[in-house]
Design a protein around this motif. Structure first.
Motif, PDB file in Angstrom:
ATOM      1  N   GLN A  39       0.824  -1.207   0.000  1.00  0.00           N
ATOM      2  CA  GLN A  39       0.000   0.000   0.000  1.00  0.00           C
ATOM      3  C   GLN A  39       0.863   1.263   0.000  1.00  0.00           C
ATOM      4  O   GLN A  39       0.577   2.227  -0.711  1.00  0.00           O
ATOM      5  N   SER A  40       1.932   1.252   0.782  1.00  0.00           N
ATOM      6  CA  SER A  40       2.822   2.410   0.833  1.00  0.00           C
ATOM      7  C   SER A  40       3.552   2.600  -0.493  1.00  0.00           C
ATOM      8  O   SER A  40       3.815   3.728  -0.910  1.00  0.00           O
ATOM      9  N   LEU A  41       3.884   1.490  -1.164  1.00  0.00           N
ATOM     10  CA  LEU A  41       4.501   1.589  -2.490  1.00  0.00           C
ATOM     11  C   LEU A  41       3.545   2.237  -3.479  1.00  0.00           C
ATOM     12  O   LEU A  41       3.939   3.120  -4.265  1.00  0.00           O
ATOM     13  N   LEU A  42       2.281   1.827  -3.464  1.00  0.00           N
ATOM     14  CA  LEU A  42       1.289   2.442  -4.338  1.00  0.00           C
ATOM     15  C   LEU A  42       1.111   3.923  -4.006  1.00  0.00           C
ATOM     16  O   LEU A  42       0.926   4.755  -4.906  1.00  0.00           O
ATOM     17  N   LEU A  43       1.174   4.256  -2.711  1.00  0.00           N
ATOM     18  CA  LEU A  43       1.081   5.657  -2.316  1.00  0.00           C
ATOM     19  C   LEU A  43       2.235   6.464  -2.901  1.00  0.00           C
ATOM     20  O   LEU A  43       2.027   7.568  -3.421  1.00  0.00           O
ATOM     21  N   ALA A  44       3.448   5.920  -2.827  1.00  0.00           N
ATOM     22  CA  ALA A  44       4.606   6.620  -3.383  1.00  0.00           C
ATOM     23  C   ALA A  44       4.444   6.839  -4.889  1.00  0.00           C
ATOM     24  O   ALA A  44       4.742   7.927  -5.407  1.00  0.00           O
ATOM     25  N   LEU A  45       3.952   5.820  -5.598  1.00  0.00           N
ATOM     26  CA  LEU A  45       3.729   5.966  -7.040  1.00  0.00           C
ATOM     27  C   LEU A  45       2.651   7.001  -7.325  1.00  0.00           C
ATOM     28  O   LEU A  45       2.777   7.806  -8.268  1.00  0.00           O
ATOM     29  N   SER A  46       1.590   7.000  -6.513  1.00  0.00           N
ATOM     30  CA  SER A  46       0.511   7.962  -6.704  1.00  0.00           C
ATOM     31  C   SER A  46       0.998   9.391  -6.485  1.00  0.00           C
ATOM     32  O   SER A  46       0.686  10.295  -7.281  1.00  0.00           O
ATOM     33  N   VAL A  47       1.778   9.601  -5.426  1.00  0.00           N
ATOM     34  CA  VAL A  47       2.283  10.948  -5.132  1.00  0.00           C
ATOM     35  C   VAL A  47       3.248  11.402  -6.225  1.00  0.00           C
ATOM     36  O   VAL A  47       3.232  12.565  -6.648  1.00  0.00           O
ATOM     37  N   ALA A  48       4.105  10.494  -6.706  1.00  0.00           N
ATOM     38  CA  ALA A  48       5.037  10.846  -7.777  1.00  0.00           C
ATOM     39  C   ALA A  48       4.283  11.233  -9.052  1.00  0.00           C
ATOM     40  O   ALA A  48       4.673  12.180  -9.755  1.00  0.00           O
ATOM     41  N   TRP A  49       3.203  10.503  -9.332  1.00  0.00           N
ATOM     42  CA  TRP A  49       2.412  10.844 -10.524  1.00  0.00           C
ATOM     43  C   TRP A  49       1.715  12.194 -10.346  1.00  0.00           C
ATOM     44  O   TRP A  49       1.638  12.989 -11.292  1.00  0.00           O
ATOM     45  N   GLN A  50       1.223  12.464  -9.140  1.00  0.00           N
ATOM     46  CA  GLN A  50       0.617  13.770  -8.880  1.00  0.00           C
ATOM     47  C   GLN A  50       1.655  14.887  -9.036  1.00  0.00           C
ATOM     48  O   GLN A  50       1.343  15.982  -9.528  1.00  0.00           O
ATOM     49  N   ALA A  51       2.884  14.631  -8.604  1.00  0.00           N
ATOM     50  CA  ALA A  51       3.949  15.625  -8.784  1.00  0.00           C
ATOM     51  C   ALA A  51       4.166  15.923 -10.260  1.00  0.00           C
ATOM     52  O   ALA A  51       4.428  17.073 -10.655  1.00  0.00           O
ATOM     53  N   HIS A  52       4.059  14.880 -11.082  1.00  0.00           N
ATOM     54  CA  HIS A  52       4.269  15.051 -12.523  1.00  0.00           C
ATOM     55  C   HIS A  52       3.128  15.829 -13.170  1.00  0.00           C
ATOM     56  O   HIS A  52       3.366  16.802 -13.907  1.00  0.00           O
ATOM     57  N   ILE A  53       1.885  15.444 -12.893  1.00  0.00           N
ATOM     58  CA  ILE A  53       0.763  16.079 -13.591  1.00  0.00           C
ATOM     59  C   ILE A  53       0.453  17.470 -13.028  1.00  0.00           C
ATOM     60  O   ILE A  53      -0.128  18.311 -13.725  1.00  0.00           O
ATOM     61  N   GLN A  54       0.819  17.711 -11.736  1.00  0.00           N
ATOM     62  CA  GLN A  54       0.597  19.030 -11.149  1.00  0.00           C
ATOM     63  C   GLN A  54       1.796  19.964 -11.345  1.00  0.00           C
ATOM     64  O   GLN A  54       1.711  21.143 -11.005  1.00  0.00           O
ATOM     65  N   ASP A  55       2.911  19.423 -11.851  1.00  0.00           N
ATOM     66  CA  ASP A  55       4.156  20.185 -12.014  1.00  0.00           C
ATOM     67  C   ASP A  55       4.605  20.771 -10.669  1.00  0.00           C
ATOM     68  O   ASP A  55       4.897  21.961 -10.560  1.00  0.00           O
ATOM     69  N   LYS A  56       4.650  19.905  -9.639  1.00  0.00           N
ATOM     70  CA  LYS A  56       5.066  20.310  -8.296  1.00  0.00           C
ATOM     71  C   LYS A  56       6.226  19.412  -7.859  1.00  0.00           C
ATOM     72  O   LYS A  56       6.006  18.327  -7.318  1.00  0.00           O
TER      73      LYS A  56
END
Length: 220
Positions: A39-56
């Motif tokens: 679950q924590s691995l999926l969270l890390a992937l989700s946050v990294a993807w949000q960083a990419h699409i939000q440009d943050k």
């Protein structure tokens, strides 16, 4: 935002909910810890993807913290605690697995209906991410309520924190200083909880919450 980017973000957030149901289904500690790591691995992937699409770019730091601490360090520490305390037996549950899963489905439906109504004015990505994040939080609470083992309740607490991070990043992110302070607060809390678990095990020869409650009642 392109439909593909939206679908990938939705897939990661939905994956956290699915893994939360896997945690509800587990009845042994070591597999439960492994699912927490997933679950924590999926969270890390989700946050990294949000960083990419939000440009943050600051969200990449949050993703690395989730990957390093929550997916690797804390699960390894929990496994060592379980092995040292000899807790390889099945987890005592307050409610049967079938009923627990039905309660989990009801909580997910409730969170979806509630959050989609409350966030009607937000974008589709924020609405769905926050609704799925609330589902993860409620399922983590359900784990804590239905499990009598103290270690499994710690895992439920970690799952709740994963849901809160998902909500924060999905809602266009929190300030980096807040994310780092939350991560280190959780780490410190985990260390303190680990110390207390060892002390409880040494004193009462068990970490079963029901046994501890019965002992407290006898003392009174």
């Amino acid at each position: 935002m392109s439909p593909l980017a939206f679908d990938i973000a939705h897939m990661f957030a939905g994956g956290l909910v699915l893994v939360s149901f896997m945690m509800l289904y587990q009845d042994r500690l070591l597999p439960l810890i492994n699912v927490l790591s997933l679950q924590s691995l999926l969270l890390a992937l989700s946050v990294a993807w949000q960083a990419h699409i939000q440009d943050k770019p600051d969200l990449y730091v949050t993703a690395m913290i989730a990957l390093g601490f929550k997916s690797i360090v804390i699960p390894m520490a929990l496994r060592r605690m379980v092995v040292r305390m000899g807790l390889h037996r099945e987890i005592e549950v307050a409610v049967g697995t079938g009923l627990t899963m039905l309660l989990g489905i009801g909580l997910v439906a409730l969170s979806m209906d509630l959050m989609l109504r409350v966030t009607a004015g937000a974008s589709a990505l924020i609405r769905e991410d926050v609704a799925l994040a609330l589902s993860v939080v409620l399922l983590g609470l359900l784990i804590m309520v239905t499990r009598r083992n103290a270690v499994s309740q710690v895992i439920g607490f970690m799952s709740i924190e994963n849901g809160l991070i998902l909500a924060g990043t999905g809602a266009r992110g929190m300030p980096l200083v807040v994310e780092i302070s939350v991560a280190f607060s959780v780490l410190i809390a985990f260390i303190v909880i680990g110390i207390f678990l060892f002390r409880i095990r040494e004193r009462f020869d068990t970490v079963d919450i029901q046994v501890l409650d019965r002992f407290r009642g006898e003392r009174r």
